[in-house]
Design a protein around this motif. Sequence first.
Motif, PDB file in Angstrom:
ATOM      1  N   LYS A 233       0.819  -1.205   0.000  1.00  0.00           N
ATOM      2  CA  LYS A 233       0.000   0.000   0.000  1.00  0.00           C
ATOM      3  C   LYS A 233       0.860   1.265   0.000  1.00  0.00           C
ATOM      4  O   LYS A 233       0.350   2.352  -0.257  1.00  0.00           O
ATOM      5  CB  LYS A 233      -0.927   0.000   1.213  1.00  0.00           C
TER       6      LYS A 233
ATOM      7  N   PHE B  12       3.992   1.398  -1.755  1.00  0.00           N
ATOM      8  CA  PHE B  12       4.739   1.509  -3.008  1.00  0.00           C
ATOM      9  C   PHE B  12       3.918   1.001  -4.184  1.00  0.00           C
ATOM     10  O   PHE B  12       3.204   0.006  -4.075  1.00  0.00           O
ATOM     11  CB  PHE B  12       6.052   0.718  -2.925  1.00  0.00           C
ATOM     12  N   GLY B  13       4.062   1.678  -5.311  1.00  0.00           N
ATOM     13  CA  GLY B  13       3.398   1.259  -6.535  1.00  0.00           C
ATOM     14  C   GLY B  13       4.358   1.303  -7.707  1.00  0.00           C
ATOM     15  O   GLY B  13       5.517   1.709  -7.578  1.00  0.00           O
ATOM     16  N   GLU B  14       3.868   0.874  -8.875  1.00  0.00           N
ATOM     17  CA  GLU B  14       4.649   0.897 -10.113  1.00  0.00           C
ATOM     18  C   GLU B  14       5.944   0.085  -9.994  1.00  0.00           C
ATOM     19  O   GLU B  14       6.984   0.476 -10.503  1.00  0.00           O
ATOM     20  CB  GLU B  14       4.990   2.339 -10.519  1.00  0.00           C
TER      21      GLU B  14
ATOM     22  N   ARG C 144       7.503   3.512  -6.906  1.00  0.00           N
ATOM     23  CA  ARG C 144       7.074   4.861  -6.575  1.00  0.00           C
ATOM     24  C   ARG C 144       6.508   4.864  -5.159  1.00  0.00           C
ATOM     25  O   ARG C 144       5.613   4.079  -4.848  1.00  0.00           O
ATOM     26  CB  ARG C 144       6.004   5.330  -7.552  1.00  0.00           C
ATOM     27  N   ASP C 145       7.071   5.710  -4.287  1.00  0.00           N
ATOM     28  CA  ASP C 145       6.491   5.904  -2.960  1.00  0.00           C
ATOM     29  C   ASP C 145       5.202   6.699  -3.147  1.00  0.00           C
ATOM     30  O   ASP C 145       5.246   7.866  -3.558  1.00  0.00           O
ATOM     31  CB  ASP C 145       7.483   6.655  -2.059  1.00  0.00           C
ATOM     32  N   LEU C 146       4.069   6.079  -2.873  1.00  0.00           N
ATOM     33  CA  LEU C 146       2.784   6.690  -3.163  1.00  0.00           C
ATOM     34  C   LEU C 146       2.471   7.867  -2.250  1.00  0.00           C
ATOM     35  O   LEU C 146       1.561   8.651  -2.542  1.00  0.00           O
ATOM     36  CB  LEU C 146       1.673   5.633  -3.057  1.00  0.00           C
ATOM     37  N   ARG C 147       3.220   8.004  -1.172  1.00  0.00           N
ATOM     38  CA  ARG C 147       2.992   9.130  -0.262  1.00  0.00           C
ATOM     39  C   ARG C 147       3.727  10.381  -0.741  1.00  0.00           C
ATOM     40  O   ARG C 147       3.182  11.484  -0.740  1.00  0.00           O
ATOM     41  CB  ARG C 147       3.458   8.762   1.144  1.00  0.00           C
TER      42      ARG C 147
ATOM     43  N   GLN D 109       5.678  10.420  -3.759  1.00  0.00           N
ATOM     44  CA  GLN D 109       5.911  10.333  -5.208  1.00  0.00           C
ATOM     45  C   GLN D 109       7.394  10.193  -5.548  1.00  0.00           C
ATOM     46  O   GLN D 109       7.782  10.319  -6.707  1.00  0.00           O
ATOM     47  CB  GLN D 109       5.315  11.537  -5.953  1.00  0.00           C
TER      48      GLN D 109
END
Length: 262
Positions: free
Chosen positions: A29, A31-33, A49-52, A54
Motif C-alpha cells: 500500500k 509503493f506502486g509501479e 514509486r512511494d505513493l505518499r 511520489q
Amino acid sequence: MPAPRPQPRPGSLRDPEVAELFLKDDPEKVFGELREIGHGSFGAVFSARDLRSQELVAIKKMSYRGRASSEKWQDIVREVKVLQRLRHPNTVGFRGCYLRENTAWLAMEFCVGSALDLLEVLQEPLREEEIGAVTEGALQGLGYLHSQGVIHRDIKAGNILLRAPGHVKLGDFGSAAVATPANSLVGTPYWMAPEVILAMGEGLYDGRADVWSLGITCIELAERRPPLFQLNAMSALYHIAQRDPPGLRQPHSWSVPHRSAP
C-alpha cells in the motif's frame, strides 16, 4: 551449565531492538509501479514509486523463508542496522524496511545504475578521468564508513552506484561488518584483500581491506575485469593470498603517477 538461549524464529519482532528496525505499514500500500531492475542470490531489486511522496525509490526484496531461513533473517537485520546509521552523500540513502509474507522490503534512494552497468553499456573501459571521479566518490564514502566503525567488505564496480548527474554512492551493505576488526571470510573472491582470505587462520583485518578492494575495482574499471578473473574463484583466492599486489596489464597506457619530493 545453562542451556543456550533459543534463537528467535525468522521474522520475529519480539525483541524491541529488532522490532524498531521495521516499519509497520503494508509495503504493497506504500509503493506502486514496481518494476524489476535486477536480480541476485539475495532476491530481486525493483524500481518503485512511494505513493505518499511520489519519490522514485529502489526496493530490495529479500525472502527469509525456506532453507537457511535463520541466517537469511540475521543478514537482513544486520543490513538494516547498518543502513539506519548511515548519513553521508556518498552512501545510498535508506528509506525504511517493511515485512510482508516472509519477505523484507528494503527501500533505498533510487540510483540509475552502477559502475559495472556503465562498463557493460559502453563495452569498453572507462577513461582515466572517469575512473578518478568514481574513485574519489567511493573514497569519500569509505572514509565515512570507517569513521563509523563499519567495513563494507564487498567493494566492486557492481556495488558503486551512480545517481544523475554522476553522483557516486556506495551500496549493498549485506556483507558489512559493524565491529572492527573483523575475522570472517566475506566478500567476492576476485576483489578480496589477502588479509581477508587469511583471516580465519591468521587473525583480523580492518577497513584497509576495503581500500584493497577499491584498488582492484580501479583495475576492473580500466580493463573491464578484475585481475585473475580467468581463474576459478578458489584458484584466485590462493593467488591473491600468495602473490604481490596486482597492477595494470599495460601501465604505460596510463598517466605517470606524481610523486612527492622527499
